[in-house]
Design an enzyme around this catalytic site. Structure first.
Site, PDB file in Angstrom:
ATOM      1  CG  HIS A   1      -0.318   0.235   2.521  1.00 30.17           C
ATOM      2  ND1 HIS A   1       0.260  -0.770   3.261  1.00 30.17           N
ATOM      3  CD2 HIS A   1      -0.167   1.359   3.245  1.00 30.17           C
ATOM      4  CE1 HIS A   1       0.745  -0.275   4.383  1.00 30.17           C
ATOM      5  NE2 HIS A   1       0.491   1.019   4.403  1.00 30.17           N
TER       6      HIS A   1
ATOM      7  CG  ASP B   1       0.547  -4.012   3.068  1.00 28.89           C
ATOM      8  OD1 ASP B   1       0.520  -3.392   1.988  1.00 28.89           O
ATOM      9  OD2 ASP B   1       0.740  -3.462   4.174  1.00 28.89           O
TER      10      ASP B   1
ATOM     11  N   GLY C   1       3.809   6.603   7.774  1.00 20.08           N
ATOM     12  CA  GLY C   1       5.221   6.718   7.441  1.00 20.08           C
ATOM     13  C   GLY C   1       6.036   5.552   7.955  1.00 20.08           C
ATOM     14  CG  ASN C   2       6.439   4.161  11.926  1.00 23.31           C
ATOM     15  OD1 ASN C   2       5.805   4.920  12.647  1.00 23.31           O
ATOM     16  ND2 ASN C   2       7.760   4.044  11.999  1.00 23.31           N
ATOM     17  CB  SER C   3       3.255   1.743   6.066  1.00 24.03           C
ATOM     18  OG  SER C   3       2.082   1.871   6.807  1.00 24.03           O
TER      19      SER C   3
ATOM     20  N   GLY D   1     -10.487 -25.891  -4.117  1.00 23.41           N
ATOM     21  CA  GLY D   1     -11.853 -26.356  -4.306  1.00 23.41           C
ATOM     22  C   GLY D   1     -12.429 -27.184  -3.171  1.00 23.41           C
ATOM     23  CB  VAL D   2     -11.782 -28.144   0.100  1.00 20.52           C
ATOM     24  CG1 VAL D   2     -11.195 -29.350  -0.568  1.00 20.52           C
ATOM     25  CG2 VAL D   2     -10.712 -27.162   0.530  1.00 20.52           C
TER      26      VAL D   2
END
Length: 333
Positions: free
Chosen positions: A93, A125, A196-198, A254-255
Protein backbone atom coordinates in the site's frame (compact mmCIF):
# COMPACT_ATOMS: atom_id res chain seq x y z
CA UNK A 1 -1.65 4.64 2.38
CA UNK A 2 -3.97 2.65 4.54
CA UNK A 3 -4.43 3.52 8.17
CA UNK A 4 -2.84 0.33 9.42
CA UNK A 5 0.80 0.00 10.42
CA UNK A 6 3.48 -1.81 12.41
CA UNK A 7 6.67 -0.99 14.25
CA UNK A 8 9.06 -2.82 16.54
CA UNK A 9 12.72 -2.69 17.73
CA UNK A 10 14.93 -4.78 19.99
CA UNK A 11 18.33 -4.85 21.67
CA UNK A 12 20.09 -6.58 24.54
CA UNK A 13 19.32 -5.59 28.07
CA UNK A 14 21.75 -3.08 29.54
CA UNK A 15 21.70 -4.96 32.84
CA UNK A 16 19.60 -7.54 34.59
CA UNK A 17 16.23 -6.10 35.58
CA UNK A 18 16.73 -2.96 33.50
CA UNK A 19 15.03 -1.82 30.32
CA UNK A 20 16.73 -2.95 27.09
CA UNK A 21 19.17 -0.61 25.38
CA UNK A 22 18.40 -0.06 21.68
CA UNK A 23 21.34 2.16 20.80
CA UNK A 24 23.43 -0.62 19.25
CA UNK A 25 20.49 -1.93 17.24
CA UNK A 26 19.76 1.54 15.88
CA UNK A 27 23.44 2.07 15.06
CA UNK A 28 23.99 -1.32 13.42
CA UNK A 29 20.70 -1.74 11.55
CA UNK A 30 19.67 1.82 10.79
CA UNK A 31 21.82 2.02 7.65
CA UNK A 32 19.69 -0.68 5.97
CA UNK A 33 16.41 1.21 6.56
CA UNK A 34 15.22 3.56 3.82
CA UNK A 35 12.63 6.26 3.34
CA UNK A 36 10.30 5.92 0.37
CA UNK A 37 8.71 8.97 -1.23
CA UNK A 38 6.74 9.88 -4.33
CA UNK A 39 8.90 10.09 -7.43
CA UNK A 40 6.82 12.62 -9.33
CA UNK A 41 4.26 15.30 -8.92
CA UNK A 42 0.88 14.11 -10.18
CA UNK A 43 1.07 14.62 -13.95
CA UNK A 44 -1.08 17.43 -15.29
CA UNK A 45 -4.22 16.97 -17.35
CA UNK A 46 -3.58 18.64 -20.69
CA UNK A 47 -6.09 21.33 -21.64
CA UNK A 48 -7.34 22.01 -25.14
CA UNK A 49 -4.81 24.44 -26.60
CA UNK A 50 -4.22 26.02 -29.99
CA UNK A 51 -2.01 23.92 -32.23
CA UNK A 52 1.64 24.51 -31.32
CA UNK A 53 4.05 21.65 -31.93
CA UNK A 54 6.72 22.82 -29.49
CA UNK A 55 4.24 23.52 -26.70
CA UNK A 56 2.46 20.23 -27.30
CA UNK A 57 5.75 18.29 -27.22
CA UNK A 58 6.74 19.96 -23.94
CA UNK A 59 3.41 19.22 -22.27
CA UNK A 60 3.41 15.63 -23.53
CA UNK A 61 6.84 15.04 -22.02
CA UNK A 62 5.75 16.67 -18.78
CA UNK A 63 2.61 14.54 -18.52
CA UNK A 64 4.55 11.27 -18.97
CA UNK A 65 7.05 12.19 -16.28
CA UNK A 66 9.95 12.68 -18.70
CA UNK A 67 10.27 16.28 -17.55
CA UNK A 68 9.71 16.86 -13.85
CA UNK A 69 10.05 20.15 -11.97
CA UNK A 70 12.32 20.21 -8.91
CA UNK A 71 10.38 19.30 -5.80
CA UNK A 72 10.75 17.61 -2.43
CA UNK A 73 9.47 14.01 -2.65
CA UNK A 74 6.33 13.43 -0.61
CA UNK A 75 7.00 10.82 2.10
CA UNK A 76 5.06 7.60 1.55
CA UNK A 77 6.56 5.12 3.99
CA UNK A 78 9.58 3.10 4.95
CA UNK A 79 11.41 0.05 3.67
CA UNK A 80 14.58 -1.97 4.19
CA UNK A 81 17.34 -3.45 2.07
CA UNK A 82 17.36 -7.24 1.90
CA UNK A 83 20.30 -7.47 -0.54
CA UNK A 84 23.42 -5.40 -1.08
CA UNK A 85 22.56 -4.93 -4.76
CA UNK A 86 19.61 -2.66 -4.08
CA UNK A 87 16.54 -4.84 -3.47
CA UNK A 88 14.15 -3.27 -0.95
CA UNK A 89 11.10 -4.67 0.81
CA UNK A 90 8.26 -2.30 1.68
CA UNK A 91 4.46 -2.32 1.95
CA UNK A 92 2.27 -2.83 -1.10
CA UNK A 93 0.00 0.00 0.00
CA UNK A 94 3.04 2.28 0.30
CA UNK A 95 3.75 2.10 -3.45
CA UNK A 96 0.27 1.40 -4.81
CA UNK A 97 -0.15 4.96 -6.12
CA UNK A 98 3.38 5.35 -7.47
CA UNK A 99 3.55 7.10 -10.85
CA UNK A 100 5.07 4.96 -13.63
CA UNK A 101 5.92 2.36 -10.93
CA UNK A 102 8.71 4.59 -9.62
CA UNK A 103 9.45 5.98 -6.17
CA UNK A 104 12.22 8.02 -4.58
CA UNK A 105 14.37 5.99 -2.18
CA UNK A 106 16.44 7.93 0.35
CA UNK A 107 19.18 6.02 2.14
CA UNK A 108 20.42 6.65 5.65
CA UNK A 109 23.49 8.43 4.21
CA UNK A 110 21.10 10.89 2.47
CA UNK A 111 21.74 9.58 -1.05
CA UNK A 112 18.62 9.43 -3.21
CA UNK A 113 17.76 6.98 -5.99
CA UNK A 114 14.81 6.45 -8.25
CA UNK A 115 13.42 3.06 -7.28
CA UNK A 116 11.56 0.79 -9.68
CA UNK A 117 8.63 -1.18 -8.27
CA UNK A 118 9.33 -4.78 -9.33
CA UNK A 119 5.91 -5.92 -8.15
CA UNK A 120 3.56 -6.03 -5.20
CA UNK A 121 1.19 -8.43 -3.48
CA UNK A 122 -1.89 -6.81 -1.96
CA UNK A 123 -2.89 -9.92 0.02
CA UNK A 124 0.29 -9.92 2.11
CA UNK A 125 0.83 -6.15 1.71
CA UNK A 126 4.37 -6.69 0.42
CA UNK A 127 6.15 -4.90 -2.42
CA UNK A 128 9.64 -5.21 -3.89
CA UNK A 129 11.59 -2.14 -5.08
CA UNK A 130 14.95 -2.07 -6.90
CA UNK A 131 17.49 0.74 -6.99
CA UNK A 132 20.64 0.81 -9.14
CA UNK A 133 23.34 0.58 -6.49
CA UNK A 134 25.79 -1.97 -5.08
CA UNK A 135 27.66 -2.53 -1.84
CA UNK A 136 24.70 -1.47 0.28
CA UNK A 137 24.06 -2.59 3.87
CA UNK A 138 21.35 -5.24 4.21
CA UNK A 139 19.33 -6.43 7.18
CA UNK A 140 19.69 -9.81 8.85
CA UNK A 141 16.63 -12.06 8.72
CA UNK A 142 15.29 -13.65 11.90
CA UNK A 143 12.78 -16.39 12.71
CA UNK A 144 9.36 -14.96 13.62
CA UNK A 145 8.27 -18.39 14.89
CA UNK A 146 10.59 -17.86 17.87
CA UNK A 147 8.78 -14.70 18.95
CA UNK A 148 6.81 -14.90 22.19
CA UNK A 149 4.26 -12.54 23.76
CA UNK A 150 6.03 -10.16 26.11
CA UNK A 151 9.26 -10.12 24.08
CA UNK A 152 10.81 -6.76 23.23
CA UNK A 153 10.76 -5.60 19.63
CA UNK A 154 11.52 -2.32 17.84
CA UNK A 155 11.31 -0.50 14.53
CA UNK A 156 13.10 2.20 12.59
CA UNK A 157 11.04 4.27 10.17
CA UNK A 158 9.79 7.62 8.99
CA UNK A 159 6.59 8.51 10.87
CA UNK A 160 5.13 11.68 9.35
CA UNK A 161 8.37 12.02 7.39
CA UNK A 162 10.66 12.12 10.45
CA UNK A 163 13.29 9.76 9.07
CA UNK A 164 15.04 7.07 11.07
CA UNK A 165 12.85 7.41 14.13
CA UNK A 166 13.28 4.51 16.57
CA UNK A 167 10.35 3.18 18.58
CA UNK A 168 10.09 0.06 20.72
CA UNK A 169 7.56 -2.04 22.59
CA UNK A 170 6.61 -5.62 23.32
CA UNK A 171 4.96 -8.40 21.36
CA UNK A 172 1.30 -8.47 22.37
CA UNK A 173 0.38 -11.63 20.46
CA UNK A 174 1.67 -13.86 17.68
CA UNK A 175 -0.33 -15.57 14.97
CA UNK A 176 -3.03 -12.95 15.30
CA UNK A 177 -5.85 -13.28 12.76
CA UNK A 178 -7.62 -10.05 11.85
CA UNK A 179 -10.47 -9.41 9.39
CA UNK A 180 -8.61 -8.90 6.12
CA UNK A 181 -8.81 -10.62 2.75
CA UNK A 182 -5.61 -12.54 3.46
CA UNK A 183 -5.03 -15.07 6.21
CA UNK A 184 -1.80 -13.86 7.73
CA UNK A 185 -0.50 -14.81 11.21
CA UNK A 186 0.17 -11.18 12.16
CA UNK A 187 2.61 -10.14 14.86
CA UNK A 188 0.71 -7.80 17.18
CA UNK A 189 2.69 -5.33 19.25
CA UNK A 190 2.30 -2.07 21.14
CA UNK A 191 5.18 -0.40 19.28
CA UNK A 192 4.20 3.16 18.36
CA UNK A 193 3.23 3.25 14.68
CA UNK A 194 2.13 6.24 12.65
CA UNK A 195 1.76 7.12 8.95
CA UNK A 196 5.22 6.72 7.44
CA UNK A 197 6.18 3.63 9.45
CA UNK A 198 4.43 1.35 6.96
CA UNK A 199 6.75 -1.03 5.15
CA UNK A 200 9.53 -0.66 7.70
CA UNK A 201 11.27 -3.51 9.53
CA UNK A 202 10.29 -4.99 12.88
CA UNK A 203 13.42 -6.11 14.77
CA UNK A 204 13.93 -8.58 17.58
CA UNK A 205 16.50 -8.06 20.33
CA UNK A 206 19.17 -9.74 18.21
CA UNK A 207 18.80 -7.05 15.55
CA UNK A 208 17.12 -9.42 13.11
CA UNK A 209 14.08 -8.51 11.03
CA UNK A 210 11.09 -10.62 12.09
CA UNK A 211 8.28 -8.64 10.48
CA UNK A 212 7.22 -5.92 8.05
CA UNK A 213 5.10 -3.11 9.49
CA UNK A 214 1.72 -3.21 7.80
CA UNK A 215 -1.20 -1.73 9.71
CA UNK A 216 -2.67 -0.35 12.90
CA UNK A 217 -6.15 -0.42 14.35
CA UNK A 218 -7.19 3.11 15.20
CA UNK A 219 -10.32 5.15 15.74
CA UNK A 220 -8.46 8.37 14.92
CA UNK A 221 -5.93 7.35 12.26
CA UNK A 222 -3.10 7.65 14.78
CA UNK A 223 -1.37 5.22 17.12
CA UNK A 224 -3.56 3.58 19.77
CA UNK A 225 -1.38 0.66 20.89
CA UNK A 226 -2.51 -1.91 18.29
CA UNK A 227 0.17 -2.41 15.65
CA UNK A 228 0.47 -5.36 13.29
CA UNK A 229 3.37 -6.70 11.21
CA UNK A 230 3.55 -9.35 8.51
CA UNK A 231 5.94 -12.13 9.63
CA UNK A 232 9.13 -11.94 7.61
CA UNK A 233 8.85 -15.55 6.40
CA UNK A 234 5.44 -14.76 4.90
CA UNK A 235 6.84 -11.58 3.35
CA UNK A 236 9.81 -13.38 1.81
CA UNK A 237 7.49 -15.97 0.32
CA UNK A 238 5.89 -13.15 -1.67
CA UNK A 239 9.27 -11.61 -2.45
CA UNK A 240 10.51 -14.89 -3.94
CA UNK A 241 7.64 -14.91 -6.45
CA UNK A 242 8.01 -11.19 -7.18
CA UNK A 243 11.69 -11.72 -7.99
CA UNK A 244 10.92 -14.65 -10.28
CA UNK A 245 7.71 -13.50 -11.95
CA UNK A 246 6.98 -9.90 -10.95
CA UNK A 247 3.71 -11.01 -9.36
CA UNK A 248 2.33 -13.46 -6.82
CA UNK A 249 -0.04 -16.23 -7.85
CA UNK A 250 -2.13 -18.44 -5.61
CA UNK A 251 -4.25 -21.42 -6.44
CA UNK A 252 -7.67 -22.46 -5.15
CA UNK A 253 -8.05 -26.13 -4.33
CA UNK A 254 -11.85 -26.36 -4.31
CA UNK A 255 -12.84 -27.46 -0.81
CA UNK A 256 -15.46 -26.33 1.68
CA UNK A 257 -14.25 -26.99 5.21
CA UNK A 258 -15.62 -26.86 8.73
CA UNK A 259 -13.61 -26.76 11.94
CA UNK A 260 -13.98 -29.92 14.01
CA UNK A 261 -15.06 -29.35 17.61
CA UNK A 262 -12.57 -29.91 20.42
CA UNK A 263 -14.43 -32.99 21.65
CA UNK A 264 -13.68 -34.68 18.33
CA UNK A 265 -9.95 -34.00 18.45
CA UNK A 266 -8.89 -31.37 15.88
CA UNK A 267 -8.84 -30.82 12.16
CA UNK A 268 -10.99 -29.58 9.30
CA UNK A 269 -13.96 -31.55 8.08
CA UNK A 270 -14.32 -31.69 4.29
CA UNK A 271 -17.92 -30.78 3.45
CA UNK A 272 -17.43 -30.51 -0.29
CA UNK A 273 -14.58 -31.39 -2.65
CA UNK A 274 -14.32 -30.05 -6.19
CA UNK A 275 -11.65 -29.33 -8.78
CA UNK A 276 -8.12 -30.02 -7.57
CA UNK A 277 -9.38 -31.41 -4.24
CA UNK A 278 -11.55 -33.99 -5.97
CA UNK A 279 -8.79 -34.92 -8.40
CA UNK A 280 -6.49 -35.54 -5.43
CA UNK A 281 -9.02 -37.98 -3.99
CA UNK A 282 -10.50 -35.94 -1.14
CA UNK A 283 -14.04 -36.93 -0.18
CA UNK A 284 -16.78 -35.34 1.93
CA UNK A 285 -16.33 -36.60 5.48
CA UNK A 286 -12.52 -36.59 5.35
CA UNK A 287 -10.74 -34.66 8.10
CA UNK A 288 -7.62 -32.69 7.12
CA UNK A 289 -5.15 -32.70 10.00
CA UNK A 290 -2.09 -30.99 8.47
CA UNK A 291 -0.65 -29.37 5.35
CA UNK A 292 3.03 -30.02 4.66
CA UNK A 293 3.51 -30.94 8.30
CA UNK A 294 1.73 -27.84 9.67
CA UNK A 295 -1.25 -28.67 11.87
CA UNK A 296 -4.56 -27.26 10.60
CA UNK A 297 -6.65 -26.71 13.71
CA UNK A 298 -8.35 -23.66 12.20
CA UNK A 299 -9.49 -22.49 8.78
CA UNK A 300 -6.98 -19.64 9.01
CA UNK A 301 -4.12 -22.10 9.59
CA UNK A 302 -5.17 -24.17 6.58
CA UNK A 303 -5.49 -21.18 4.28
CA UNK A 304 -2.15 -19.77 5.38
CA UNK A 305 -0.43 -23.10 4.73
CA UNK A 306 -1.97 -23.47 1.28
CA UNK A 307 -1.24 -19.82 0.41
CA UNK A 308 2.50 -20.52 0.73
CA UNK A 309 2.33 -22.79 -2.31
CA UNK A 310 2.45 -21.43 -5.83
CA UNK A 311 0.55 -22.74 -8.83
CA UNK A 312 1.93 -26.12 -9.89
CA UNK A 313 3.32 -26.97 -6.43
CA UNK A 314 2.27 -30.18 -4.70
CA UNK A 315 1.25 -30.02 -1.03
CA UNK A 316 0.95 -33.03 1.26
CA UNK A 317 -2.32 -33.25 3.18
CA UNK A 318 -2.52 -35.48 6.24
CA UNK A 319 -6.07 -36.84 6.03
CA UNK A 320 -8.08 -39.02 8.41
CA UNK A 321 -10.78 -41.22 6.84
CA UNK A 322 -12.77 -43.90 8.66
CA UNK A 323 -10.27 -44.06 11.49
CA UNK A 324 -7.18 -44.35 9.26
CA UNK A 325 -4.66 -41.65 8.39
CA UNK A 326 -2.83 -41.18 5.10
CA UNK A 327 -0.98 -38.51 3.16
CA UNK A 328 -2.80 -37.18 0.10
CA UNK A 329 -0.70 -35.25 -2.48
CA UNK A 330 -2.60 -32.31 -3.95
CA UNK A 331 -1.35 -30.20 -6.84
CA UNK A 332 -2.15 -26.49 -6.59
CA UNK A 333 -3.79 -25.36 -9.87
Amino acid sequence: MRWFFFTLLLLPFAASGQMPDFTQLARDQGAAVVNIGSAYITPPVLPDLPHDDLLREFLDRLSTGELVPDFEPRPLGSGFLIRSDGYIVTGAHVVEDSFNDEVVVRLADRREFVGRVIGSDAQTDIALVKIDADGLPAVRIGDPKRLQPGEWVATIGSPFGFEHSVTAGIVSAVGRAIPTEAYIPFIQSDVAMNPGNSGGPLFNLRGEVVGVNSLIFSASGGYMGLSFAVPIDVALGSVEQLLAHGKVTRGRIGVRLQEVSAELDYGLLVQRAEGAARRAGLLPGDVILAVNGEATRTLEAFQRAVAKAAGGDVVALLVERAGSRAFVPLRIP
